[in-house]
Design an enzyme around this catalytic site. Structure first.
Site, PDB file in Angstrom:
ATOM      1  N   ARG A 278       0.336  -1.155   0.214  1.00 40.39           N
ATOM      2  CA  ARG A 278      -0.196  -0.357  -0.292  1.00 40.39           C
ATOM      3  C   ARG A 278       0.960   0.776   0.184  1.00 40.39           C
ATOM      4  O   ARG A 278       1.049   1.312   1.241  1.00 40.39           O
ATOM      5  CB  ARG A 278      -1.177  -0.125   1.232  1.00 40.39           C
ATOM      6  CG  ARG A 278      -1.842   1.162   0.883  1.00 40.39           C
ATOM      7  CD  ARG A 278      -2.323   1.079   2.626  1.00 40.39           C
ATOM      8  NE  ARG A 278      -1.824   1.848   3.477  1.00 40.39           N
ATOM      9  CZ  ARG A 278      -1.824   2.191   4.710  1.00 40.39           C
ATOM     10  NH1 ARG A 278      -2.448   1.275   4.994  1.00 40.39           N
ATOM     11  NH2 ARG A 278      -1.068   3.304   4.984  1.00 40.39           N
ATOM     12  N   HIS A 282      -3.419   5.074   4.627  1.00 36.78           N
ATOM     13  CA  HIS A 282      -4.725   3.918   4.695  1.00 36.78           C
ATOM     14  C   HIS A 282      -5.975   4.607   3.960  1.00 36.78           C
ATOM     15  O   HIS A 282      -5.905   3.429   3.360  1.00 36.78           O
ATOM     16  CB  HIS A 282      -5.088   3.625   5.957  1.00 36.78           C
ATOM     17  CG  HIS A 282      -6.398   2.820   6.252  1.00 36.78           C
ATOM     18  ND1 HIS A 282      -5.877   1.152   6.005  1.00 36.78           N
ATOM     19  CD2 HIS A 282      -7.344   3.037   6.688  1.00 36.78           C
ATOM     20  CE1 HIS A 282      -7.477   0.839   6.455  1.00 36.78           C
ATOM     21  NE2 HIS A 282      -8.040   2.012   6.812  1.00 36.78           N
ATOM     22  N   TYR A 291       2.757   6.307  11.624  1.00 38.68           N
ATOM     23  CA  TYR A 291       3.461   5.084  12.207  1.00 38.68           C
ATOM     24  C   TYR A 291       4.434   4.161  10.709  1.00 38.68           C
ATOM     25  O   TYR A 291       5.236   2.540  11.129  1.00 38.68           O
ATOM     26  CB  TYR A 291       2.424   3.791  12.082  1.00 38.68           C
ATOM     27  CG  TYR A 291       1.560   4.294  10.511  1.00 38.68           C
ATOM     28  CD1 TYR A 291       1.497   3.500   9.660  1.00 38.68           C
ATOM     29  CD2 TYR A 291       0.040   5.161  10.837  1.00 38.68           C
ATOM     30  CE1 TYR A 291       0.356   2.704   8.514  1.00 38.68           C
ATOM     31  CE2 TYR A 291      -0.741   4.901  10.190  1.00 38.68           C
ATOM     32  CZ  TYR A 291      -0.646   4.080   8.794  1.00 38.68           C
ATOM     33  OH  TYR A 291      -1.124   3.958   7.487  1.00 38.68           O
TER      34      TYR A 291
HETATM   35  C1  LIG Z   1     -14.153  -5.919  11.289  1.00 34.40           C
HETATM   36  C2  LIG Z   1     -13.262  -4.076  10.815  1.00 34.40           C
HETATM   37  N1  LIG Z   1     -12.274  -4.060  12.120  1.00 34.40           N
HETATM   38  C3  LIG Z   1     -11.702  -2.532  11.811  1.00 34.40           C
HETATM   39  C4  LIG Z   1     -12.387  -2.193  10.866  1.00 34.40           C
HETATM   40  C5  LIG Z   1     -11.398  -0.209  10.465  1.00 34.40           C
HETATM   41  N2  LIG Z   1     -10.688  -1.386   9.581  1.00 34.40           N
HETATM   42  C6  LIG Z   1     -10.911  -0.414   7.967  1.00 34.40           C
HETATM   43  S1  LIG Z   1      -9.753  -1.407   6.913  1.00 34.40           S
HETATM   44  C7  LIG Z   1      -8.231  -1.703   8.413  1.00 34.40           C
HETATM   45  C8  LIG Z   1      -7.654  -2.108   7.802  1.00 34.40           C
HETATM   46  C9  LIG Z   1      -7.497  -3.577   6.998  1.00 34.40           C
HETATM   47  O1  LIG Z   1      -6.227  -3.752   6.508  1.00 34.40           O
HETATM   48  P1  LIG Z   1      -6.267  -4.624   5.613  1.00 34.40           P
HETATM   49  O2  LIG Z   1      -7.418  -6.171   5.857  1.00 34.40           O
HETATM   50  O3  LIG Z   1      -5.016  -5.571   5.345  1.00 34.40           O
HETATM   51  O4  LIG Z   1      -7.154  -3.884   4.071  1.00 34.40           O
HETATM   52  P2  LIG Z   1      -6.377  -3.028   2.978  1.00 34.40           P
HETATM   53  O5  LIG Z   1      -7.079  -1.070   4.213  1.00 34.40           O
HETATM   54  O6  LIG Z   1      -4.891  -2.914   3.977  1.00 34.40           O
HETATM   55  O7  LIG Z   1      -6.615  -2.640   2.125  1.00 34.40           O
HETATM   56  C10 LIG Z   1      -9.583  -1.025  10.176  1.00 34.40           C
HETATM   57  C11 LIG Z   1      -8.567  -2.035  10.921  1.00 34.40           C
HETATM   58  C12 LIG Z   1     -12.879  -2.532   9.647  1.00 34.40           C
HETATM   59  N3  LIG Z   1     -13.419  -1.802   8.692  1.00 34.40           N
HETATM   60  N4  LIG Z   1     -13.762  -3.824  10.042  1.00 34.40           N
END
Ligand SMILES: Cc1ncc(C[n+]2csc(CCOP(=O)(O)OP(=O)(O)O)c2C)c(N)n1
Ligand SMILES: Cc1ncc(C[n+]2csc(CCOP(=O)(O)OP(=O)(O)O)c2C)c(N)n1
Ligand SMILES: [Mg+2]
Ligand SMILES: [Mg+2]
Lengths: 380, 319, 380, 319
Positions: A278, A282, A291
């Site tokens: 990425r 975020h 971070y």
């Molecule tokens: C169940 C849940 N917990 C927390 C969140 C808040 N949140 C949004 S994206 C994210 C990280 C997701 O990481 P990843 O699965 O690696 O996907 P990326 O964002 O890297 O595409 C979090 C913690 C959420 N959307 N859903």
């Protein structure tokens, strides 16, 4: 004696030392493969070269450009307050476009929230994407001839739906496969586990594609799991997991194609870990510099998925600077048009929040809707 | 034919599966074993393992997969073995089943039934005697149904299966084998969203559902009480409730769940908002206390008893 | 063209055939060991013989007998209506007693609902167990000098607690380990996954012990997961999983001891799959003949965990028929006494359902309690 | 010092962590990132990664592990990043946190706080704007708290952390940075279980909590309205509510959540049971409609507005 029961007779300290003498033998073993075609400089072993016609390779590249142009514009629109919080796909275009290209019209796709490159490659209308990110749920209605589930914001919770869609296909004898996209963070969710396990037990026609972009907001993948690869997790469910260079559009496309073919042929599920990165924050609400080190980001910039395909094409004489400029111009034109279309759509009427609450509104909901509409009229 | 509620539900499933081959059952032990309460007895033999599916022990994925199946042309009837194990599937039910139609703006829908035995009084271990219907009644997009006897169970289940949206179907375990009555073969649907006047009366309206209906009826004997059997808990039939209360001027709500924030609260609030000028006295709720349902030795003291309901009737009739 | 986006250029059918040419190499591999000491006929390679003193071996056997005597009696009491639905441990005594014997006083134990053999070996008061199964929650209050969590009925949901207890130990520097027991069915739950993953990420001092009795009510383990072994699941979380002959009390005890020692020493988590068999119905409410063949049960009867230790002891001259009779008599005496104690405890007062609802009752709860007690008095 | 609610909560955490080394934070992104709303900004630097713990993305295990930690001598404060993601932890909260003291007959307890931002109006994606407090209010053994401003947020969080039982602490995101006010350093606890008269008045009682308090206060301007800020939603302060309603004879409940089976229902039911003879008119509830909270474009039409509250006041004052 501990209480009324006979005293535990074994001094545990004693037994701890003497393990060496036990009979131990290996009863189970697993391996994980990595698949790659193009290296970061655009080189490919001639023997491994993908057999795509030149024209197709150019079109793949143009889709990567389109995905990136979409992303660029979305970030701008967000800064201008024209859409809401937005999660950039920068750096993940190959993993998304490459996998989506292998998906057939008959297949069913379950995206997470950071899959706009896949959606675009699947033919999801770009204006709808802009409308969704501008806070209009009508953007999530997939066109009738395209089987793409709504974006899933709750991480990992759509994986059981993918398993269910695959089970439905299996039971009904539909010759199609199901694809679910998700991130590295999603691998920690219970629903990931339960869905994978179900896919294994029933041998379901589903391909699980993890965009391992190595971060879940501020949590690096090493703190997400102690597993050496994510791909190995599939073995816990009795099916194969492979790792693919996620910035290599050829490798991703063909690993996905193979897995889909296997699924459609009754060979069961496959887990594909696309190792990518990425490059952006975020979301627009995030500041990744809090971070993670710039140096890491820089290193991955060098492995840009567009760059390596462009270098490959240039070396093969398929691509010039003029082509590059034209491709970007065309992409930006497409995006301009999509933004215009998105923004010229009339805003939803307040009463529309009831439209799909259920097939038939209850009397109470009916009354609430009427009251809302009356208030509306009064305010106008 | 005379049958108990287990047999009536089994018959409903059998008939629906025969009528519509999109109907499939899934759950833990629903197949070969026929379900721990024998609800699906014989159905795997009749319809095959493709339509009566034993799942791994995964409540969340079981419901989640049913959502995916529902979106793709099937009509799944998922069983959660006991209501106490549905909490692991709350996220799937609330974040997804309830919202799929809305999130996809009608492109996908979720004609899903989640059946689960509920309620106390069978002297089983922890989490086997829950009655947390109100958790689901507050979820827009989810219907909640609780039959009070075999005939109604069959008719309501037919309606639930045919409903285009997700339905939580709560089966009062205490009544599973308690009541036997005539249950016809063949089609008859008891409509969702409609309450039933289980007993007519003029001086007080008693509202109950599921396992409490039986106690409410017993308690009403000798009183000029109208007893309403709610049947559909969400969306509940406010009209029938309000009409009766407006007539009687007195309301007693009988709820198996702990008092606070149970469905009885919504009923009382609706009455207090829409029929208050007809009331002669307070809206009384007879409910379990605000504690976790205790194990066998104390559960009889926890459940609303016929005596407590009578005491409430006596009290309200003073107004 | 699919809609406004450039048409997906790759014909997926084309790409599917040509996978062979991709660069693939192995980047990750894992193996699972099996550990055993005693065979079903009670033979052990002399070199592998456990170094327990004879007296300890006899006491281990007596504990197995006690666990079985408890189970026998519980089944009888259930038939007589003196306790409620009860899950038999028949056939799993070695996996339960053997593991529990390795657990130290300082360790923290999180049992599932079918762990009475472990509880007994840990010194949990047997009368309390009878009281619990008779429907009196006071039976779940672990004595103050014993760290055994209440029985967990909701399958697998206690595993995160074990991870948390281990995290607490790690953070506070308590030199102890945590043990969580669960069945093969529990491996399908999301909480299993999330807890295992957390244990891996934080390197927690926890030992996960699966009683793989091969059935989850009517679902055989092959329909619970497509994984060849349950033990391999640990690798998905970056730590070791081993399979132990669960009917071999020595192997179980020593594998557990080693894992606990590793945990206490900061070596992180271990997953131990005890391969055993549920010889009885799932519970007294179940009829296993509906779903599993007698032949399978018979086969496993031959691998009875008590039998093999008895044969071993007989061969070594440590055990006679008289010893056997005496052991059973003593065990049944202990159980008789426990039943008497359990049944002579006064029943709980109705108001006690409020006792531990929370530290301080709300005014409404207070009033509810008073009303309940007034009703009580009136009825008396 | 003048501060907003984010800063006040941060200060409360900082002070409690300094006072009591059993207090630990855990959650997704709470460490280095300081939380997506910056609630825990600087706390990992101050107290180290052992006390401010970034967990994997596992809401169920995050709460479940906190339960294990609470049982073994720590006082965990777990963050769920948005209320829409707490549903995956419902099983842990309801089957375990709520019951540990009772199941173990007091041998173990669960002094746990689960903090989560809640409520609509920040124009975020699906599941980022939920207000489902009533789900938790019906769980015996669970306390639920929702502050309406910075000063109260700090004081209530101190009380929540010190409470021996599990507390769900709901932080209205819409107010996070809206209100700035004086928040003293150092100890002051706002007790749990006590409502606050936010504004005195005689003609009508308005009951609100969390993000709706601000709207209720605006709406009350120009009316002889008493506004009660509930603060603790479970167990709620019935006494304060009933005293006020008995005095005013009129009640309007303002609830952000959809109408049906929200906490407002319990409040109305309690009034209808215990203060009915003092009422001059119906108990009015102003709430969101029974639909899923819509995305940004429509959310303003969904949330109860100042105008709707005023309309309810005008209506009730006709009685
Ligand atoms: C169940 C849940 N917990 C927390 C969140 C808040 N949140 C949004 S994206 C994210 C990280 C997701 O990481 P990843 O699965 O690696 O996907 P990326 O964002 O890297 O595409 C979090 C913690 C959420 N959307 N859903
Ligand atoms: C979460 C949950 N779902 C369903 C049940 C009902 N149930 C009780 S035991 C059991 C099977 C458990 O199998 P396993 O984990 O292998 O343990 P075993 O019974 O074999 O000891 C089921 C489905 C339950 N107790 N908890
Ligand atoms: Mg990621
Ligand atoms: Mg088992």
């Amino acid at each position: 004696m501990r209480r009324a029961n006979p005293r535990p007779p074994v001094d545990s300290r004693l037994s701890r030392a003497k393990l060496v003498s036990m009979a131990e033998y290996i009863i189970d073993s697993m391996t994980v493969k990595r698949i790659e075609v193009l290296d970061p400089r655009g080189n490919a072993d001639e023997a491994l070269l993908p057999p795509f016609p030149d024209e197709e390779i150019r079109r793949i590249y143009e889709l990567l450009v389109l995905a990136r142009a979409f992303d660029e514009r979305a970030l701008t629109l967000q800064r201008e307050g024209r859409i809401g919080t937005y999660p950039s796909i920068l750096g993940q275009e190959a993993a998304q476009v490459g996998s989506a290209l292998a998906i057939g019209k008959e297949d069913r796709v379950f995206p997470s929230f950071r899959e706009m490159g896949a959606q675009i490659a699947l033919g999801y209308p770009i204006p709808l994407l802009f409308r969704y990110w501008a806070g209009d749920e009508r953007g999530m209605r997939s066109p009738d001839d395209l089987d793409v589930f709504p974006i899933c914001v709750s991480v990992g919770t759509h994986l059981p739906h993918a398993a269910g869609a695959a089970l439905a296909a299996q039971l009904r004898g539909d010759r199609c496969a199901v694809v679910a996209y998700f991130g590295d963070g999603a691998t920690s969710k219970g629903d990931f586990h339960e869905a994978f396990n179900m896919a294994g037990v029933f041998g379901l026609p589903v391909v699980f594609i993890c965009q391992n972009n190595q971060w879940a907001i501020s949590v690096p993948v090493e703190r997400q799991t102690a597993a050496k690869t994510l791909a190995r997790k599939a073995w816990a469910y009795g099916f194969e997991g492979v790792q693919v260079d996620g910035n290599d559009v050829f490798a991703v496309c063909r690993a996905t194609g193979a897995a889909l073919e296997k699924a459609r042929g009754g060979g069961g599920p496959t887990f594909i870990e696309c190792l990518t990165y990425r490059l952006a924050d975020h979301t627009t609400a995030d500041d990744a510099s809090r971070y993670r080190p710039d140096a890491e980001v820089e290193e991955w910039r060098n492995r840009d998925p567009l760059l390596r395909l462009r270098l490959f094409m240039e070396r093969k004489g398929l691509w010039s600077d003029a082509d590059e400029n034209e491709a970007w111009e065309r992409a930006r034109g497409t995006i301009d048009e999509a933004v215009r279309e998105a923004e010229s759509a009339p805003p939803p009427e307040p009463g529309e929040m009831f439209d799909f609450a259920c097939a038939n509104l209850s009397p109470r909901q009916q009354r609430q809707r009427e009251e809302l509409e009356v208030r509306q009229v009064r305010q106008v | 034919m005379q049958m108990n509620m287990v047999q009536a539900i089994n018959l409903a499933l059998r008939e629906e599966m025969a009528r519509d081959d999109r109907v499939v059952l899934l759950g833990e032990d629903v197949g070969k074993d026929g379900g721990v309460f024998r609800i699906s007895e014989g159905l795997q033999d009749a319809f095959g393992p493709q339509r009566v599916i034993d799942t791994p022990l995964s409540e969340s994925a079981l419901v989640g997969a049913a959502i995916g199946m529902a979106a793709y042309g099937l009509v799944p009837v998922a069983e959660i073995q006991f209501m106490g194990f549905i909490y692991a599937a709350m996220d799937q039910i609330f974040s997804h089943a309830a919202r799929l139609r809305s999130r996809s703006r009608g492109r996908y829908s979720c004609p899903l039934v989640v059946r689960t035995p509920y309620g106390a009084g069978i002297k089983a271990p922890e989490l086997h005697e829950e009655s947390t219907e109100a958790l689901f009644c507050q979820m827009p997009g989810i219907k909640v149904v609780a039959p009070s006897g075999p005939y109604l169970a069959k008719g309501l289940l037919l309606s639930a299966i045919r409903d285009p949206d997700p339905v939580i179907f709560l089966e009062p375990t205490r009544l599973y084998r308690m009541i036997r009555e005539e249950v016809p073969e063949g089609e008859y649907a008891v409509p969702l969203g409609k309450a039933r006047i289980a007993r007519e009366g003029g001086a007080v309206t008693v509202i109950a559902w599921g396992s409490m209906l039986e106690r409410a009826m017993k308690a009403a004997e000798g009183y000029d009480a109208e007893v309403i059997d709610l049947l559909t808990l969400s969306p509940f039939d406010a009209e029938t409730v309000l009409d009766s209360v407006k007539k009687s001027g007195r309301a007693v709500i009988v709820q198996e769940a702990p008092l606070t924030c149970g469905l009885g609260a919504e009923l009382a609030a609706t009455i207090a908002q829409e029929a208050i000028l007809h009331l002669r006295g307070p809206v009384l709720r007879v409910a379990a206390p605000d504690v976790t349902v205790p194990l066998a030795k104390l559960v009889d003291h926890y459940l609303p008893s016929v005596e407590r309901i009578r005491a409430a009737l006596d009290e309200i009739l003073k107004y």
